[in-house]
Design a protein around this motif. Structure first.
Motif, PDB file in Angstrom:
ATOM      1  N   PHE A 170      30.484  40.140  40.562  1.00 40.28           N
ATOM      2  CA  PHE A 170      30.232  39.216  40.656  1.00 40.28           C
ATOM      3  C   PHE A 170      30.011  37.984  40.422  1.00 40.28           C
ATOM      4  N   LEU A 171      29.150  37.607  38.966  1.00 37.36           N
ATOM      5  CA  LEU A 171      28.135  37.095  39.045  1.00 37.36           C
ATOM      6  C   LEU A 171      28.317  35.894  39.827  1.00 37.36           C
ATOM      7  N   VAL A 219      28.729  44.594  51.056  1.00 37.61           N
ATOM      8  CA  VAL A 219      29.747  43.515  50.926  1.00 37.61           C
ATOM      9  C   VAL A 219      31.097  44.013  51.321  1.00 37.61           C
ATOM     10  N   LYS A 220      31.783  42.928  51.123  1.00 39.35           N
ATOM     11  CA  LYS A 220      33.266  43.667  51.758  1.00 39.35           C
ATOM     12  C   LYS A 220      34.162  42.947  50.783  1.00 39.35           C
ATOM     13  N   LEU A 221      33.483  42.574  49.314  1.00 39.70           N
ATOM     14  CA  LEU A 221      34.298  42.602  48.005  1.00 39.70           C
ATOM     15  C   LEU A 221      33.470  42.923  46.612  1.00 39.70           C
ATOM     16  N   GLU A 236      36.713  34.839  32.919  1.00 39.10           N
ATOM     17  CA  GLU A 236      37.549  35.079  34.082  1.00 39.10           C
ATOM     18  C   GLU A 236      36.409  35.679  35.198  1.00 39.10           C
ATOM     19  N   GLN A 237      37.045  35.891  36.248  1.00 42.77           N
ATOM     20  CA  GLN A 237      36.464  37.225  37.032  1.00 42.77           C
ATOM     21  C   GLN A 237      37.590  37.145  38.596  1.00 42.77           C
ATOM     22  N   GLU A 238      37.345  38.376  38.076  1.00 43.50           N
ATOM     23  CA  GLU A 238      38.385  39.181  39.619  1.00 43.50           C
ATOM     24  C   GLU A 238      37.491  40.156  40.575  1.00 43.50           C
ATOM     25  N   VAL A 239      38.051  40.437  41.599  1.00 46.51           N
ATOM     26  CA  VAL A 239      37.421  41.077  42.807  1.00 46.51           C
ATOM     27  C   VAL A 239      38.473  41.899  42.727  1.00 46.51           C
ATOM     28  N   ARG A 278      38.810  44.649  47.411  1.00 43.34           N
ATOM     29  CA  ARG A 278      38.122  44.687  48.468  1.00 43.34           C
ATOM     30  C   ARG A 278      37.606  46.010  48.517  1.00 43.34           C
ATOM     31  N   ARG A 291      36.043  49.193  38.192  1.00 43.05           N
ATOM     32  CA  ARG A 291      36.658  49.488  37.027  1.00 43.05           C
ATOM     33  C   ARG A 291      38.148  49.060  36.714  1.00 43.05           C
ATOM     34  N   ASP A 292      38.716  48.554  37.446  1.00 48.20           N
ATOM     35  CA  ASP A 292      40.216  48.672  37.533  1.00 48.20           C
ATOM     36  C   ASP A 292      39.376  46.435  37.138  1.00 48.20           C
ATOM     37  N   ARG A 340      38.550  45.703  33.724  1.00 42.37           N
ATOM     38  CA  ARG A 340      39.743  46.372  32.752  1.00 42.37           C
ATOM     39  C   ARG A 340      40.683  44.921  32.393  1.00 42.37           C
ATOM     40  N   LYS A 349      34.499  31.220  38.584  1.00 42.94           N
ATOM     41  CA  LYS A 349      36.046  30.698  38.832  1.00 42.94           C
ATOM     42  C   LYS A 349      36.674  31.601  39.977  1.00 42.94           C
ATOM     43  N   LEU A 350      36.047  31.829  41.112  1.00 48.30           N
ATOM     44  CA  LEU A 350      36.366  31.849  42.702  1.00 48.30           C
ATOM     45  C   LEU A 350      35.107  32.005  43.728  1.00 48.30           C
ATOM     46  N   ILE A 368      27.342  42.434  56.772  1.00 50.28           N
ATOM     47  CA  ILE A 368      28.156  41.607  56.411  1.00 50.28           C
ATOM     48  C   ILE A 368      29.718  42.243  56.575  1.00 50.28           C
ATOM     49  N   GLN A 422      34.386  38.877  54.065  1.00 50.04           N
ATOM     50  CA  GLN A 422      34.355  37.452  53.160  1.00 50.04           C
ATOM     51  C   GLN A 422      35.337  37.511  52.363  1.00 50.04           C
ATOM     52  N   ARG A 464      40.326  31.138  44.441  1.00 50.03           N
ATOM     53  CA  ARG A 464      40.048  30.595  42.654  1.00 50.03           C
ATOM     54  C   ARG A 464      39.926  29.328  42.741  1.00 50.03           C
TER      55      ARG A 464
END
Lengths: 285, 285, 285, 285
Positions: free
Chosen positions: C195-196, C213-215, C234-237, C239, C254-255, C258, D214-215, D232, D235, D239
């Motif tokens: 998560f840049l 971290v929790k995400l 785009e970014q995805e997280v 839990r 990985r998910d 993708r 983006k987040l 932590i 969190q 979006r």
């Protein structure tokens, strides 16, 4: 969003050159188009748009600009609406017992997130009086246990007297009668404590618990005569698991309700919504 | 999860001392309890547990350990199940036309995320043959357009011949007959392309589009004779808005389907699920 | 999105009447403006827009229309770009060891979700050869363990020979040299497995695990000479919790990877992105 | 969670038979183990558990039960803690200017979601006085603009006098000195308005805006002497897109902050957290 200026919402049958025509009208009088959102429903052949117009440098007065637009609006067969900013929408909040949605609205109003002016809080029970009154708001208790119809007539008189534009059902546990849905068409917003269209009607958390769903939710929608079937403005969900009782779901659901209702109201009062049959176009922010 | 050892699932009427008894049995023979998950349904008065046991240092043989447990299991009135690890569950994948769920299962199986062995892919159309065969898997085409009942009998013979433990309906567009639901009770997993219980039945994305929901979803559930009403294992949702057509919802929904089905299968084959009436207990990972 | 027609992207200094001018040009030749997205960066005083134009009813030829626009484009001081639809972007996929991102791209390409034509898969290891070749794609193994610089020159020759417009780093574990970042400015898309800007550099999942971290997340971004600091598309997280090992985070991540990469590529090839300094404007779908 | 009874938290070096021993102790005195959560850190070789014990049917007194446990606790080399239920943790809330986190805590406390007793609200500015006082809570203004050290000594005297167990920094914009972090180790909870470890320090929303993420997010963590690097607990993310200004991010971030902080406090006061080096084990509900 703009602090001062105009918001124009328009929808009309789709036809070539609409964006050019509408934006051209604004440019002609040197309005500054700060935001332009557009959507064409290809199936239905209908065009929807929302414009934020900075009017500070316009070469004509705002009222002339608004009046003059009607020629074009009629020519394209449109329904349109202008809003002068700054604006605070006069809003009545209807409640019954729980105060979490009311509390959320009042807190966000205080912060300036919701450009509304709460005219009063109306409850068919006394439970929310304190929350309303300590905010300095009038609280009206309307007795509805015997004669609901009389209760709703009393509510409508209050709404009229207080010149209310928007009615928010903030966990108001009574079914609004058909005539009132019609009088306030597109101006009553409800928060339903389920992920509609699942679990329509009463006790959705209990039903969700019994069905064993893994996500619960809340739905903010316009109220129509068709119970829990009005156009949806916003929905939120939260994950649940087998360890959560129906009581836990109520707790987790409250957060969905607060969030979905607050967003829904915000979209409405910022003129970001256009009702389109059973659906709501929402130009998000 | 453990690579080698035992998984024990047990459920029984709630009673004092259950954790101590069960963990005590494991400790007595110097099994190492690597993970212990427990849940008590207070409403129903039932206890559910899942144990991962490292058997490498045990003072008795694994089979003796398993056999010996039955005394305690019966004493507490329980239903229980032991799984020897490593284990790959023999799994048949039933498909019709679209291959995204099949592709996901095969890819995750290759990666080792899903401890299954796909015995064959069975389709009532030819569409997925290529995806199956290039993975080196047998593909059986079962004709179902005329005589569905004959088709299902043929499928069942395949399942028996291939010694299949789990049946995955990976967008298989036929209704499984009652007798087959019963034969494979708790062993048929379906992915439904809606956020159940909303939009039960056919064309859920179209219905979701027409209803104007702001979130669509997919549901992975056990198949029972009661259509689309079996215990839910996992659900996923994705946000949509007015700009999305029913066709877009299909596209976005595919990602929900792939994810929910993959997680659901994984929970099942890792013995993380226990069916409890209309609901599924899922001890997540 | 449109199947046939034109996409116009333009950005220029903000000035009054831009929407009217641009939409007016389209209307003048009876182009049908199917979608219009606009954004004004008020801080920077810059205007950005994306138009989808149905050209089927236009009164002039498409090439004349495109050529003629340059007068207006220059007059407003803009940078603009027309894309003729249908279009498939010639795309090379660079890989190292893991194939989940490659697999995702190929599967979505087959489905038609990604309007690209994969010209070849290029790997600095042999691991992904099979996945590429069974899809009928050429796989080029470029040795980079000794002389990275020579490896990148070899890659660049391949890209040129294959007339590649877009380079996707699908878990390619080498740092692209400065000269190549410049040659392909705005045309190299990377997926970073964090998560840049958190966890820049190597082993982000290990770092995320240690930080508790929790995400966790993944980031799809344009590659610039400044490592992991290019504009984010785009970014995805997902839990995570204390039960997840660094290894589990790799699996869950990985998910995210993708999904974020697939969306990022899609936005790029549908001309929905405009790079604006360190940020990317993304007109989502 | 239980209304009455005991919560036991314990962590110790991993060793065989721990679950059996601990659950056995409870069973021996006919305590009813309502909930049992366990986690073994395989890398570090440490065992963590949390037990909810219904003591209503126990054959010994609660204090004897607690005292007697120490033999076993010492034998396994553990650190443990018993909590008698019902319990309300005495909690001081430290604030500066914004009141959204304070408002959230007070509202959830009123609802019974947070088993705390707010002893007082302490601010280095006057802004939150009204919110505190209308809730009937004492508000202490501590001047910190000149001599921060003196301010913190004053705060500590208040905490001692009010017998405070937990200190919540609800958007308190001062750095807690090292000595106070040590005195209240594991008992100061902060909400940081970024997705840590990204954007450590001041103005995270501005930094997030400039980086074009983006987040955005918020992080609830224990305070240690190492700024923004404590374990932590929770969190949340939301979006954002190019249309959102840094100011919008502040607005959206508030909702993340409220939610993450409320969950973090709840986990702490329900004894669901165990600090483990730089990480926090959280037995979620």
């Amino acid at each position: 969003m703009l602090q001062e200026g105009l918001i124009l919402k328009i929808d009309c049958p789709d036809q070539p050159g609409l964006v050019a025509k509408i934006a051209g009208y604004v440019a002609q009088y040197e309005g500054n188009l700060v935001e332009f959102n557009q959507f064409t429903d290809k199936e239905g052949g209908r065009f929807f748009a929302r414009l934020e117009i900075d009017t500070s440098g316009m070469t004509v007065g705002v009222e002339d600009f608004v009046t003059g637009f009607s020629v074009m609006g009629k020519a394209v067969g449109g329904k349109w609406h202008f809003r002068r900013l700054p604006y605070k929408m006069r809003t009545a909040v209807l409640v019954t017992k729980t105060d979490h949605c009311l509390n959320e609205i009042l807190w966000r109003t205080r912060l300036g997130e919701m450009p509304i002016e709460v005219t009063s809080v109306i409850g068919n029970r006394e439970d929310c009086r304190e929350v309303a009154e300590r905010e300095g708001l009038p609280f009206h208790h309307i007795e509805m246990s015997e004669d609901k119809e009389a209760g709703f007539r009393e509510i409508e008189q209050l709404l009229q007297k207080q010149d209310v534009e928007l009615v928010v059902l903030a966990r108001f546990m009574q079914i609004v009668p058909q005539w009132m849905c019609e009088t306030y068409e597109g101006r009553i917003i409800n928060i339903h404590h389920s992920f509609l269209p699942a679990f329509i009607g009463a006790n959705p958390y209990r039903k969700a618990f019994e069905r064993g769903v893994k996500l619960i939710g809340a739905t903010c929608h316009y109220v129509t005569g068709d119970l829990d079937a009005g156009p949806i403005i916003e929905q939120e969900v939260a994950r649940v698991q087998h360890t959560h009782s129906a009581h836990d779901m109520v707790r987790l659901g409250r957060d969905c309700e607060r969030s979905a209702l607050a967003k829904g109201i915000r979209y409405h009062v910022q003129d970001r919504t256009i009702i389109h049959g059973r659906r709501a176009i929402v130009f998000g922010d």
